[in-house]
Motif scaffolding. Structure first.
Motif, PDB file in Angstrom:
ATOM      1  N   GLY A 175     -54.582  -9.519  15.536  1.00  0.00           N
ATOM      2  CA  GLY A 175     -53.406 -10.370  15.709  1.00  0.00           C
ATOM      3  C   GLY A 175     -53.757 -11.838  15.708  1.00  0.00           C
ATOM      4  N   SER A 215     -47.940 -12.082  14.511  1.00  0.00           N
ATOM      5  CA  SER A 215     -49.181 -11.670  15.181  1.00  0.00           C
ATOM      6  C   SER A 215     -49.023 -10.352  15.939  1.00  0.00           C
ATOM      7  CB  SER A 215     -49.646 -12.771  16.144  1.00  0.00           C
ATOM      8  OG  SER A 215     -48.730 -12.941  17.205  1.00  0.00           O
ATOM      9  N   ILE A 216     -47.782  -9.932  16.205  1.00  0.00           N
ATOM     10  CA  ILE A 216     -47.568  -8.641  16.866  1.00  0.00           C
ATOM     11  C   ILE A 216     -47.813  -7.497  15.892  1.00  0.00           C
ATOM     12  CG2 ILE A 216     -45.879  -7.169  18.031  1.00  0.00           C
ATOM     13  CD1 ILE A 216     -44.474  -9.670  19.003  1.00  0.00           C
ATOM     14  N   ILE A 219     -51.407  -6.131  15.547  1.00  0.00           N
ATOM     15  CA  ILE A 219     -51.844  -5.439  16.767  1.00  0.00           C
ATOM     16  C   ILE A 219     -51.348  -3.994  16.743  1.00  0.00           C
ATOM     17  CG2 ILE A 219     -51.738  -5.410  19.285  1.00  0.00           C
ATOM     18  CD1 ILE A 219     -51.308  -8.421  19.232  1.00  0.00           C
TER      19      ILE A 219
END
Length: 230
Positions: A175, A215-216, A219
């Protein structure tokens, strides 16, 4: 010309601190072999020149093109096109992200090729693409980014309970590397372009927050990969 001089100055200010620290360590504590220190100096020069050219290229090409694409898509009157091309652009920009490549090469090396670099790159890119698509949907429907952030991180912590332990830190690193010099300028410009057309310049701040959402995705994608491998 002023922008070029400003970019050169910014790069020099960014490179100077680490250069000073390495020089101090070299001549006080570590005393690297001359060949290794010479490689550092050559690499430093290449990084400095490359970063200057890269940032100039971002200002000249990526930012204007990203905002133009973001402005053109809503004018088609087809919301699905905005979401679809947000997905596609999120994917291809992440594949080109140098930070993602560095992480993928390190993981490939440490895992002995069990997790190939291409597999990790495309997994991260898919995660970014999905959440850029969600970000475009948020701009179109004009609802709060809080819902996506809270829901996304709730999924992250929920999925972490089923992910092998060694994949959890890797997923958060994935992420982080997506917020690199290739992805951030283009995705931000795209979001600002879309928001400025849909709700006017006064609402262009709705284009921000895409990087946080993007960025999530990696992940969750890498955690899902860990569940499969686990």
């Amino acid at each position: 010309m002023h922008d070029i001089r400003e970019t050169v100055r910014e790069v020099l200010y960014a490179i100077l601190p680490i250069t000073i620290v390495v020089f101090i360590l070299q001549f006080t504590i570590i005393w690297l072999p001359f060949a290794v220190f010479a490689q550092f100096l050559i690499g430093l020069a290449m990084v400095t020149i490359g970063l200057m050219l890269f940032l100039i290229g971002v200002q000249v090409g990526l930012l204007p093109v990203g905002e133009m694409i973001g402005s053109a898509l809503p004018r088609t009157g087809k919301p699905w096109l905005v979401i679809f091309f947000g997905f596609i652009l999120g994917f291809v920009v992440t594949v080109a992200e140098p930070d993602v490549r560095v992480l993928a090469m390190q993981v490939d090396m440490v895992s002995g090729g069990e997790i190939s670099k291409n597999l990790l790159v495309y997994t991260v890119a898919l995660g970014v693409a999905i959440f850029v698509g969600f970000a475009m949907l948020r701009i179109i429907l004009n609802f709060s980014i809080t819902y996506l952030l809270v829901g996304g991180y709730a999924l992250v912590f929920g999925l972490a309970a089923f992910t092998p332990a060694y994949f959890v830190p890797l997923s958060f690193d994935a992420g982080g590397v997506t917020t690199g010099p290739m992805t951030v300028p283009f995705i931000l410009a795209l979001g600002v372009g879309v928001a400025s057309v849909l709700r006017g310049k006064s609402a262009s701040t709705d284009g921000f927050g895409l990087v946080a959402l993007a960025s999530i995705g990696p992940i969750l994608a890498v955690m899902a990969l860990g569940v499969i491998y686990g």
